[in-house]
Design a protein around this motif. Structure first.
Motif, PDB file in Angstrom:
ATOM      1  N   SER A   1      -9.226  16.955  18.287  1.00  0.00           N
ATOM      2  CA  SER A   1     -10.393  17.128  19.152  1.00  0.00           C
ATOM      3  C   SER A   1     -10.613  15.907  20.033  1.00  0.00           C
ATOM      4  CB  SER A   1     -11.651  17.409  18.318  1.00  0.00           C
ATOM      5  OG  SER A   1     -11.907  16.348  17.421  1.00  0.00           O
ATOM      6  N   ALA A  36     -16.562  18.715  23.113  1.00  0.00           N
ATOM      7  CA  ALA A  36     -15.291  18.604  22.406  1.00  0.00           C
ATOM      8  C   ALA A  36     -14.275  19.574  22.988  1.00  0.00           C
ATOM      9  CB  ALA A  36     -15.484  18.866  20.915  1.00  0.00           C
ATOM     10  N   GLU A  51      -9.482  20.094  10.697  1.00  0.00           N
ATOM     11  CA  GLU A  51      -9.457  19.066  11.735  1.00  0.00           C
ATOM     12  C   GLU A  51      -8.668  17.862  11.244  1.00  0.00           C
ATOM     13  OE1 GLU A  51     -12.482  17.036  14.978  1.00  0.00           O
ATOM     14  OE2 GLU A  51     -13.272  17.652  13.034  1.00  0.00           O
ATOM     15  N   LYS A  59      -9.774  12.869  15.566  1.00  0.00           N
ATOM     16  CA  LYS A  59     -10.761  12.837  16.644  1.00  0.00           C
ATOM     17  C   LYS A  59     -10.413  11.702  17.609  1.00  0.00           C
ATOM     18  CE  LYS A  59     -14.662  14.604  13.914  1.00  0.00           C
ATOM     19  NZ  LYS A  59     -16.028  14.305  13.411  1.00  0.00           N
TER      20      LYS A  59
END
Length: 423
Positions: free
Chosen positions: A253, A267, A374, A377
């Protein structure tokens, strides 16, 4: 993997290679120079010049000495081990009938060639370390030139780079770690920013491969109606590519926080899947014909140029729900072979991840929920940070990572994987 950066007062690698910040270096004026150019051209007084020269020489000498010490500690043991391994491989070749099984023969000869390459590189590394050590000793007597010192510094970089790779390769012992890798990147469809983000990720992996001294191949690419990237497949045909990149699987992301405190962060999402790419062998997993459903799409959505005639092949594995496809080859036959190999590779990874021995034990849908996990980031604003959720490692700058410097993240992931295995 990369050595820790020196304090900002010291030279960095790029500056040293370009000769910048060397005491006698003076930049050439440009046509578009600004008001600060004149000041930058004014020579330092003798005291400052001497101080910066001594500081720079000390910091560079320290890095060279650290590399030499590391080589002296690790290289002899590694060379002894690899030479013994090479002798064993030669014995296997002498005692094996190479004409009996050509497939097995190719595997044996490939291992012998790899072993010889490692031995030669370790010997060369030892010579480089000795050369760098001699130059640093001469530096104490002011008996060297800038070019010699640059040569020692370059040699120390080569020493560290190889030892980093060598040490890491010894940690990659899980099944398929030594194989190549196929990276499949998919954006969140219908989101233009996510499609642009998927393109950035594809470029990041291509740059990483280039840093390793190899070229990645984008074998498939699907564009949306507005020309952005929906999906891409990259093949990396070099040893340990899968072991290095297996931790990249999951959702990546890109987060852009607004200046306004009331606005929610934006995002952009893209999923990354990594499967082994078997180069010198084939995936050993039988698949029954009745367990797969093969289709031949006549067009690719968002790809008008492929709407007339398409050689694309899509395979659905009925028991597990795993789906794969291949469109990069010129014929349907070749695409079907590649799609079957991808299916086998994905199923082998699932078998390993779930700790089961048979495909029938894999729960249906185990590999389809790729958007729920996920992995990393990338935060751009107001603070810049890369947070790897698998290893817990955080890095303060996004740009180097997007430019292909994945080595610290890969090292953190492999270390965390080893720690969890030990527990």
């Amino acid at each position: 993997m990369a050595a820790e950066l020196l304090p900002t007062a010291y030279f960095n690698e790029t500056q040293f290679r370009n000769g910048r910040n060397w005491p006698n270096y003076c930049p050439k004026p440009r046509a578009s120079s600004n008001f600060s150019l004149k000041a930058s051209q004014e020579p330092l007084d003798d005291d400052k010049s001497k101080f910066y020269k001594e500081l720079g020489m000390f910091s560079l000498r320290k890095r060279i000495e650290d590399s030499v010490l590391r080589a002296e500690m690790l290289a002899p043991t590694a060379l002894e081990f690899e030479e013994g391994k090479h002798v064993d491989q030669e014995g296997v070749v002498r005692n094996y009938d190479l004409w009996d099984d050509l497939t097995k023969s190719n595997e044996v000869l490939a291992k012998l060639a790899d072993s010889a390459k490692v031995v030669d590189t370790l010997r060369d590394l030892t010579y480089k370390a000795e050369e760098a050590k001699l130059i640093t000793e001469l530096a104490e007597m002011d008996a060297i030139t800038y070019e010699l010192f640059k040569q020692a510094y370059t040699a120390s970089l080569d020493v560290n780079k190889f030892l980093d790779k060598y040490e890491m390769s010894k940690l990659l012992k899980e099944p398929y770690d030594m194989e190549g890798a196929c990276i499949i990147i998919e954006s969140r469809w219908g989101d233009t920013l996510s499609e642009r983000w998927a393109l950035q990720l594809a470029q990041m992996y291509m740059k990483w491969a280039e840093r390793q001294g190899y070229a990645g191949r984008i074998v498939e690419r699907y564009h949306s109606s507005n020309g952005e990237l929906k999906c891409a497949s990259i093949e990396l045909e070099f040893k340990f590519a899968y072991g290095y990149l297996s931790g990249e699987r999951g959702v990546h992301s890109l987060i852009r926080c607004s200046d306004s405190t009331s606005a929610l962060p934006k995002a952009s999402l893209a999923s990354v899947d990594v499967i082994p790419l078997f180069i010198n062998s084939s995936a050993d997993l039988p698949i029954e014909d009745e367990d797969i459903q093969v289709s031949y799409p006549s067009y690719c959505e968002g790809n008008p140029q492929m709407s007339r005639v398409s050689s694309a092949v899509h395979i659905h594995h009925i028991p597990t729900g795993v789906e794969v496809q291949s469109t990069g080859e010129r014929s349907r036959f070749a695409n079907k072979i590649k799609a079957l190999n991808r299916l086998k590779a994905k199923l082998l990874v699932l078998l390993r991840d779930h700790g089961v021995s048979g495909v029938g034990s894999i729960k249906r849908g185990a590999a389809t929920d790729r958007w729920s996990r996920e992995t990393r980031k990338y935060v751009l604003h107001p603070t810049k940070m890369v947070h790897d959720l698998r290893s817990g490692a955080q890095f303060p700058n996004v740009s180097p990572v997007l430019n292909g410097n994945l080595d610290p993240i890969i090292a953190a992931h492999i270390s965390s994987r080893q720690s969890s295995t030990a527990v």
